[in-house]
Scaffold this motif. Sequence first.
Motif, PDB file in Angstrom:
ATOM      1  N   GLN A  73      50.026  35.906  30.004  1.00 17.33           N
ATOM      2  CA  GLN A  73      49.371  35.824  28.706  1.00 17.33           C
ATOM      3  C   GLN A  73      47.863  35.971  28.879  1.00 17.33           C
ATOM      4  OE1 GLN A  73      50.849  32.817  25.894  1.00 17.33           O
ATOM      5  NE2 GLN A  73      52.309  32.186  27.459  1.00 17.33           N
ATOM      6  N   GLU A 133      45.542  35.947  26.728  1.00 23.30           N
ATOM      7  CA  GLU A 133      44.756  35.011  25.931  1.00 23.30           C
ATOM      8  C   GLU A 133      44.576  33.685  26.659  1.00 23.30           C
ATOM      9  OE1 GLU A 133      44.693  32.997  21.455  1.00 23.30           O
ATOM     10  OE2 GLU A 133      46.361  34.282  22.079  1.00 23.30           O
ATOM     11  N   TRP A 190      44.598  24.814  24.390  1.00 25.83           N
ATOM     12  CA  TRP A 190      45.753  25.695  24.555  1.00 25.83           C
ATOM     13  C   TRP A 190      47.069  24.980  24.274  1.00 25.83           C
ATOM     14  CZ3 TRP A 190      46.463  30.747  24.779  1.00 25.83           C
ATOM     15  CH2 TRP A 190      47.719  31.223  25.167  1.00 25.83           C
ATOM     16  N   HIS A 245      50.593  30.803  20.365  1.00 24.23           N
ATOM     17  CA  HIS A 245      50.850  31.398  21.666  1.00 24.23           C
ATOM     18  C   HIS A 245      52.303  31.236  22.026  1.00 24.23           C
ATOM     19  CE1 HIS A 245      50.883  27.392  23.601  1.00 24.23           C
ATOM     20  NE2 HIS A 245      49.884  27.126  22.806  1.00 24.23           N
TER      21      HIS A 245
END
Length: 205
Positions: free
Chosen positions: A132, A134, A197, A205
Amino acid sequence: MSQEQRAKDPQAPDPSAWVDEHGDYLYRYALFRLRDSALAEDAVQETLLAALQAYANFAGRGSERTWLVGILKHKITDHFRRISREASVPQREDEAFVDENFFRTEGEWAGHWRAEQAPSDWHASPVALVEQGEFWLVFQNCLGPLPPRIASAFVMREVDGLTSEEICEVLSIKVNNLWVMLHRARLHLRHCLELNWFKRPTDAH
């Protein structure tokens, strides 16, 4: 390299192809490690030059990108070794103090968390996180506020896979100081990643 030169020696290295195929990746990696665009550009240029000079040793073993990244890692390590020798950085009291309750001090796991002090499980696959892009942006932003030497020590250990002895030699520090630096980095990153996150809405996500 011209088409005529390539026709004469199809096995000859082609630096222009390296730039096209791997340049952006190498630059992003160098920028992540060095946190300075000019230093990152210099490191990539030095890597490509070293690769051109050492191409005969490559002989197609493994992927070209993996080989180039390996050279880049050495260049970055040399950079940190050089600045550690050129500048005497005074230790802060909080870096010199070691609370041995946090880490194992003996055996093959010396320097790693004690079980009761380890961060809680985030229930996330490391492989999935790596894939990922990001996540790495968030990780880099979390790494940014750390003092450069502490951030470098953490990345050398957790990303580059250097041993404690190798990191201490590069940064000219003692292993006890390294444990404290890694501890500070892990605590900061744990808090920052959990906030930015892992505790975000799942659809983000």
